[in-house]
Design an enzyme around this catalytic site. Structure first.
Site, short mmCIF file in Angstrom:
data_model
loop_
_atom_site.label_atom_id
_atom_site.label_comp_id
_atom_site.label_asym_id
_atom_site.label_seq_id
_atom_site.Cartn_x
_atom_site.Cartn_y
_atom_site.Cartn_z
N GLY A 1 40.03 93.56 -3.42
CA GLY A 1 39.65 95.15 -3.39
C GLY A 1 39.96 95.77 -2.18
N GLY B 1 39.53 99.04 -1.59
CA GLY B 1 38.78 100.21 -1.19
C GLY B 1 38.31 100.42 0.06
CG PHE B 2 36.31 103.75 1.82
CD1 PHE B 2 37.17 104.15 2.69
CD2 PHE B 2 35.78 104.42 0.95
CE1 PHE B 2 37.40 105.69 2.73
CE2 PHE B 2 36.42 105.63 0.67
CZ PHE B 2 37.12 106.29 1.50
N GLY B 3 35.77 99.12 1.76
CA GLY B 3 35.29 97.83 2.58
C GLY B 3 36.49 96.94 2.55
CB VAL C 1 40.01 89.01 -9.33
CG1 VAL C 1 39.03 87.65 -9.26
CG2 VAL C 1 40.75 88.95 -8.08
CD GLU D 1 31.69 116.73 -3.24
OE1 GLU D 1 31.26 116.47 -1.93
OE2 GLU D 1 32.10 115.60 -3.91
CG ASP E 1 29.95 101.43 -3.90
OD1 ASP E 1 29.42 101.43 -2.69
OD2 ASP E 1 30.65 102.26 -4.45
#
Lengths: 444, 444
Positions: free
Chosen positions: A17, A19-21, A85, A177, A315
């Protein structure tokens, strides 16, 4: 990467992954004596906090998506792999990808993130798309723009009104938003461009099941956000549960009063998130627990019970923050938390390589912010000097610069700032491109 | 539009297509006493000369696509309609759209343009996508970027080489621009980002059936273009006819020597154009003639024989240029010609409204230009002082400014200039976003 002849083989780290992590974990292992394979099923890191801008035609996709390969071109210990994966084998310590690739690991960081959840009503997905990927954003953009086009062509007043009713389900930051931006599109961007309809007559509804929007915020800021939304012309309906959705509208049960029907041809889902299904598969393979949202329960150091070589971050993790002298507190599913977990998991790998004990994860909460259209927002900051809350125009400005600051890549920052400056002054949204004009799905 | 009470009903003009021809016709009727309905099956005007930049990840789609509605928001006599035309009834004088709409007209301008043609081998489309729409561009971008990704994952050297062989079929401006840009991506953008392959080892082939590339150019410029392409590492093969294409490559018959097979997993079609099928249907309904490419043969004033109220312009028209004292000459299928025809058809409508005779179309040829990568190009201008030819860096600069100048909309110009400046200095291409990683189709 080959290692110098004669040296010990380097530890193999697989990170799932980007993403941010996953991104932060990879960066944090920059100087570690490890070879990293970073696997993602897309070729880009997506700056998800601005995804709603792509969905509402304010930004183009490349402005918020950076090619993973390019981000790590100079970090020689990273091999970037575009693959999905299929499964993780914790006994053999290998990751299997769907195209038959096998990635052995000594350390594994799983940062597969979350997707939207329809609380078991997956059939709603066709009628109320959610917003997690670029394809989701294109689909929402398409539906929003085509609803106005269909209204312009429709001659029956009732059906025309249905096309001009937009419903956003879920009053979290994304829902707020989206609703605020839709109201601006209808009231400020489109008027003058149609000949048969007045886009400013469009109704935008924001439905939230709980008693207030932006639940993660203090109550007074929730109240301010709702007021700013109403000022933009959004009908905010809290305490409203959705009981069914179809191609022509949805059924709503309010906290008080009788259930009712809302006719709408454009419904957007911003209500629930569920962890990636990979979490459940990983839990089954390792004996770890998952919570109701499918997140994997991790040890204080973010590793899995009995598997110190596997960490779950972002997450996908049901993690707790450990502050000495305090009860461990749940970590919220926000991007700063994912980044901090990614860095912590990377640091713990380095500690294990050195034979040192790992450290429990501690989440530093810097606060919360949300924007409501072009000029309004709410900010709740935790600073060394205490809590700072503000709203309105200063909050919007703060939100803007914070988001631009955290955008990946110098170039993207300039592009986004330019896009926003031009949108701000012209009230236009330039990414109004639809390539597929098939109508939204019907019941038939 | 409603007309003031008591005045005569205004003439109804329907314009089909919002490419260069339809756009110019609509603009030219700005002050005419007519109501215009502009029908297009997309919601945007596409600046097609830069479409190859979207396909090669240099520009985002919104940078070259302007919402039609927005372009004409201030031209009160235009109603913009997102719809596909099903048929034209020249007797009733109505246009039928596929969603049951009916548009009556007093004057009709058909500017439906062209699509790519596989010369009757439509089955090649899956293996060798062409480049006419934004979706085409996304598909090519996806295939090009995923070919490098697949090569990185492939362990068999032969199959890896197949993934790294890119074939562009057709040596017109689009083919030359595509091949040059692909060579730059392989040699300048991607190196350093992969760990198992060297993207600079990629082969880029440009196949052209005729004896030279850029046939519309003078021979010496064709020669210079081929030389500049070879300098970038493109294998230019003129006199090479393609006889079959499948998922794993193509068969080529050269002008001299034996036919051979080229293994490639990424083939791009830039060879043939065919007029929109609407041309043939219109010809059947009106008794007009179509040529081999499906273009409708028009009268000197661009109207149809026996139907002065119907004009055909742009790539859909087989038109001739009428210069007093000279033989009528065929008008080439280029964007300046489409614009000029659009304006001419509009002017003739105004003349007919005034009871004046229409005028024959005269094409003004200002020249030809093409670019070959970041620093090279060829320019052949027709000026009042005679013909001017140049190539190399000045030609590239000229090409760049000419294209930016003709881009629709101030904002787009700045965005494109900024994107190019940043691409030029960084050698990067920022729009490297792929949202769907399904592999290209196979034979099975």
């Amino acid at each position: 990467m080959a290692h110098p002849a004669g040296s010990a083989p380097r530890a193999q780290v697989v990170i799932i992954g980007c993403g941010f992590g996953g991104l932060e974990a990879t960066k944090a292992l920059c100087d570690a004596p490890v070879d990293i394979t970073l696997v993602d099923r897309t070729n880009h890191h997506l700056f998800q906090p601005l995804l709603y801008q792509v969905a509402t035609a304010g930004l183009s996709a490349p402005a918020i998506a950076a090619p993973v390969r390019h981000l790590f071109r100079k970090q020689a210990n990273v091999t970037s792999l575009l693959a999905e994966v299929a499964s993780i084998d914790p006994v053999q310590r290998v990751v299997h990808t769907t195209d038959d690739g096998t990635l052995p690991y000594d350390h594994l960081i799983v940062a597969a993130g979350a997707t939207h959840s329809y609380f078991g009503r997956d059939e709603w997905a066709r009628f109320a798309p959610g917003l997690k990927t670029l394809d989701d954003a294109f689909e929402i953009r398409r539906r929003v723009l085509l609803a106005f086009e269909s209204a312009e062509k429709e001659r029956d007043p009732q059906r025309r009104a249905d096309w001009l009713t937009f419903v956003v389900i879920g009053g979290g930051p994304t829902g707020v938003e989206m609703a605020g931006t839709l109201a601006e599109i209808a009231r400020q961007t489109l008027p003058g461009e149609f000949r048969r309809i007045d886009p400013a007559q469009a109704r935008i509804l924001l439905l939230e099941g709980s008693p207030r929007v932006l639940q993660a915020m203090p109550e007074d800021l929730s109240e301010k956000a709702a007021r700013q939304l109403r000022k933009l012309g959004v009908e905010v309906r809290t305490g409203s549960r959705v009981t069914s959705i179809d191609a022509h509208g949805l059924d709503v049960t309010p906290a008080e009063g009788a259930p009712y029907r809302l006719a709408s041809r454009c419904v957007i889902w911003a209500a629930g998130v569920a962890a990636s299904p990979l979490g459940r598969r990983l839990a089954e393979a390792t004996g770890a627990q998952v919570d109701r949202a499918g997140r994997v329960t991790v040890e204080p150091d973010l590793s899995l019970p009995g598997h110190p070589e596997i960490s779950v971050v972002g997450d996908l993790a049901a993690a707790r923050s450990h502050v000495p002298g305090k009860e461990p507190a749940p970590v919220p599913g926000v991007s700063p938390a994912a980044k901090q977990m990614g860095r912590a998991a990377a640091t713990n790998i380095v500690r294990r390589l050195r034979g040192e004990p790992t450290e429990p994860f501690r989440y530093r909460d810097y606060g919360n912010l949300a924007t409501i259209g072009r000029n309004a927002g709410v900010v709740d900051l935790t600073t060394p000097f205490g809590r700072v809350k503000f709203s309105g125009y200063p909050a919007w400005l703060f939100w803007l610069f914070a988001h631009v600051y955290f955008l990946i890549g110098f170039r993207n920052r300039i592009v986004v700032l330019f896009d926003w400056a031009s949108a701000y002054w012209s009230r236009q949204r330039y990414a109004r491109v639809v390539t597929d004009i098939e109508p939204a799905p019907t019941d038939g």
